[in-house]
Design a protein around this motif. Sequence first.
Motif, PDB file in Angstrom:
ATOM      1  N   ASN A  43       4.652  -1.969  -6.287  1.00 56.35           N
ATOM      2  CA  ASN A  43       5.598  -3.012  -6.668  1.00 56.35           C
ATOM      3  C   ASN A  43       5.493  -4.136  -5.651  1.00 56.35           C
ATOM      4  O   ASN A  43       5.570  -3.888  -4.442  1.00 56.35           O
ATOM      5  N   VAL A  44       5.310  -5.361  -6.113  1.00 56.60           N
ATOM      6  CA  VAL A  44       5.209  -6.515  -5.222  1.00 56.60           C
ATOM      7  C   VAL A  44       6.267  -7.571  -5.539  1.00 56.60           C
ATOM      8  O   VAL A  44       6.260  -8.643  -4.932  1.00 56.60           O
ATOM      9  N   ASP A  45       7.171  -7.270  -6.455  1.00 57.00           N
ATOM     10  CA  ASP A  45       8.155  -8.253  -6.902  1.00 57.00           C
ATOM     11  C   ASP A  45       9.568  -7.829  -6.520  1.00 57.00           C
ATOM     12  O   ASP A  45       9.986  -6.692  -6.790  1.00 57.00           O
ATOM     13  N   ASN A  46      10.296  -8.765  -5.887  1.00 59.37           N
ATOM     14  CA  ASN A  46      11.702  -8.527  -5.546  1.00 59.37           C
ATOM     15  C   ASN A  46      11.890  -7.237  -4.758  1.00 59.37           C
ATOM     16  O   ASN A  46      12.786  -6.426  -5.041  1.00 59.37           O
ATOM     17  N   VAL A  47      11.044  -7.049  -3.760  1.00 60.63           N
ATOM     18  CA  VAL A  47      11.086  -5.839  -2.945  1.00 60.63           C
ATOM     19  C   VAL A  47      12.160  -5.985  -1.877  1.00 60.63           C
ATOM     20  O   VAL A  47      12.211  -6.988  -1.165  1.00 60.63           O
ATOM     21  N   SER A  48      13.014  -4.975  -1.752  1.00 57.38           N
ATOM     22  CA  SER A  48      14.014  -4.994  -0.688  1.00 57.38           C
ATOM     23  C   SER A  48      13.810  -3.849   0.294  1.00 57.38           C
ATOM     24  O   SER A  48      13.992  -4.010   1.504  1.00 57.38           O
ATOM     25  N   THR A  49      13.436  -2.700  -0.207  1.00 53.72           N
ATOM     26  CA  THR A  49      13.179  -1.542   0.645  1.00 53.72           C
ATOM     27  C   THR A  49      12.291  -0.577  -0.125  1.00 53.72           C
ATOM     28  O   THR A  49      12.059  -0.743  -1.321  1.00 53.72           O
TER      29      THR A  49
END
Length: 211
Positions: free
Chosen positions: A166-172
């Motif tokens: 996942n490379v989109d909207n990553v938080s943790t």
Amino acid sequence: MNVFVIGANGQIGKQLVERLKQDGKHEVTAMVRKQEQLDEFKANGYQVVLGDLEGDVETLKQAMSGMDAVVFAAGSGGSTGADKTLLIDLDGAAKSVEAAQANGNIKHFVMLSALKAEDRSAWPDSMKPYYVAKHHADRLLEQSGLDYTIVRPGALTDDAGTGKVNVDNVSTGEIPRADVAAFLAHVIGRQEAANKAIDLVKGDTAIEETI
């Protein structure tokens, strides 16, 4: 492209050079620090050079001669102190960027960083020296004038790679080292990845479809 991997004996670096060799899309040269490491890489059929991130910029520049792309995947390791973090993760990265600038032929510099390195408010107290090093190494690269890609993975694991991220909207999140190596290999030389910082955790998107 002729790809120069700094930190090729590290946990991610080893998997990266192996993947690059298997893929056959690029010619890879591994940079290692010790003679026994060089001997091992040569025995396994790799192009390899000795290099020391605590040495001088000119020597690094010479080691990069003929290269088109550089991947900085080196690190001082979790068992060392803040002094080595400063010398390797920060100054070693800075020297590598300077060497690439002086080389004049480097078309792409890929930096292995860490998730949230750009956000001081997110740094855990126990790892602040590491994040300080990554933060400023990234900034130096961004300001270097080189075409760059900064890859910021989440918590690293030794799980088997899935080939999906996942490379989109990553938080943790976390990610296997194998998938980080695969993603680094994927972005090398890609204009679509130029001058971007990309957060990276495990997910549901095939690596080949991310950039």
